[in-house]
Design a protein around this motif. Structure first.
Motif, short mmCIF file in Angstrom:
data_model
loop_
_atom_site.label_atom_id
_atom_site.label_comp_id
_atom_site.label_asym_id
_atom_site.label_seq_id
_atom_site.Cartn_x
_atom_site.Cartn_y
_atom_site.Cartn_z
N VAL A 1 37.94 46.86 39.71
CA VAL A 1 38.68 48.09 39.48
C VAL A 1 39.45 48.03 38.16
O VAL A 1 39.44 48.99 37.37
CB VAL A 1 39.67 48.35 40.65
CG1 VAL A 1 40.64 49.48 40.31
CG2 VAL A 1 38.91 48.67 41.93
N GLY B 1 38.69 50.48 35.01
CA GLY B 1 39.71 51.35 34.44
C GLY B 1 39.96 51.10 32.97
O GLY B 1 40.17 52.04 32.19
N THR C 1 47.01 46.33 40.77
CA THR C 1 45.86 45.55 41.22
C THR C 1 46.34 44.25 41.86
O THR C 1 47.31 43.64 41.40
CB THR C 1 44.91 45.22 40.06
OG1 THR C 1 45.60 44.42 39.08
CG2 THR C 1 44.40 46.49 39.40
N SER D 1 45.29 42.19 37.19
CA SER D 1 44.48 42.73 36.10
C SER D 1 44.22 41.78 34.93
O SER D 1 44.71 41.97 33.83
CB SER D 1 45.14 44.01 35.55
OG SER D 1 44.33 44.61 34.56
N GLY E 1 32.39 45.83 36.87
CA GLY E 1 33.27 46.97 36.63
C GLY E 1 33.07 47.59 35.26
O GLY E 1 33.11 48.82 35.10
#
Length: 235
Positions: free
Chosen positions: A133, A137, A168, A172, A206
């Motif tokens: 994720v 992003g 997160t 992250s 991702g």
């Protein structure tokens, strides 16, 4: 990127990644020292300098190399045809080497051994999903901002990473070079070497997903389609 030589571009990627890791590791050490055991304060002390330095580094080195500082970013730009496979490979080598140099520099500033093996466990499906994720992003932020307002990339990336540290489960990492480098720091920001490979796999997945979504989402409709959509909206 302007009339810069290959050496200058690789130097920018190496130096930029080194400064990024020195900031990540150094602020983590300082945050842990000053937070008196409060992990939330330590994380905040790690977050704000990381987001701030990204704005500076992308602004300074962007015109030279594109300021990737991240193998996932270089891979996506290669897949999109922005850079060659050979240049992407060299960028990644420079980023990984620069990350290790940055770790050593941070350790030296705090009188720690230049290289350590991290013992901090970061594993599990939640953390792996979080890395997917986080990287999704990050790449969507970069690609979308390049489409909408190129000059805002530095600020948007810095703000995104600042936010992603907190939303997160993995805080992250979103960067294979950062992940590898942090495995050699047994400090607040470290990651156990055994946990590196799943993190990188999730990050690359991702990044590729973000590239595919961006190709669809940010591709303007044709003039005829746009006029039809506007007409329907007005109706």
């Amino acid at each position: 990127m302007g009339p810069y030589t290959l050496g200058q571009r690789l130097g920018a990627e190496c130096l930029g990644t080194a400064v990024l890791l020195a900031t990540v590791i150094g602020s983590g050490i300082m945050g842990a020292k000053l937070s008196a055991g409060n992990d939330a304060l330590a994380l905040l002390g790690n977050t704000l300098p990381t987001g701030a330095i990204l704005v500076v580094l992308i602004t300074v080195f962007g015109p030279v190399s594109g300021a990737h500082f991240n193998p996932a970013v270089s891979c996506v730009f290669c897949l999109r045809g922005g850079i060659s496979v050979g240049l992407a490979f060299l960028y990644i080598l420079a980023q990984v080497f620069g990350g290790l140099v940055g770790v050593a520099a941070a350790h030296a500033m705090f009188d720690l051994p230049l290289m350590q093996l991290a013992t901090k466990v970061r594993t599990g499906t939640g953390q792996w999903f979080a890395e997917g994720v986080a990287t999704f992003g990050l790449l969507l932020t970069i690609l979308g901002t390049l489409q909408a307002r190129r000059k805002a990339v530095a600020v948007n990336v810095g703000l995104y990473i600042t936010a992603a540290y907190w939303f997160t489960a993995s805080t992250s990492f979103a960067n294979p070079a950062v992940t590898i480098a942090r495995a050699f720091s047994d400090t607040f920001a470290g990651i156990r070497l055994a946990d590196v490979a799943p993190f990188i796999a999730a990050q690359l997945a991702g990044a590729v997903l973000a590239m595919l979504v961006a190709a669809w989402l940010f591709h303007p409709a044709s003039g005829r389609q746009t006029n039809t959509l506007l007409a329907r909206t007005k109706a």
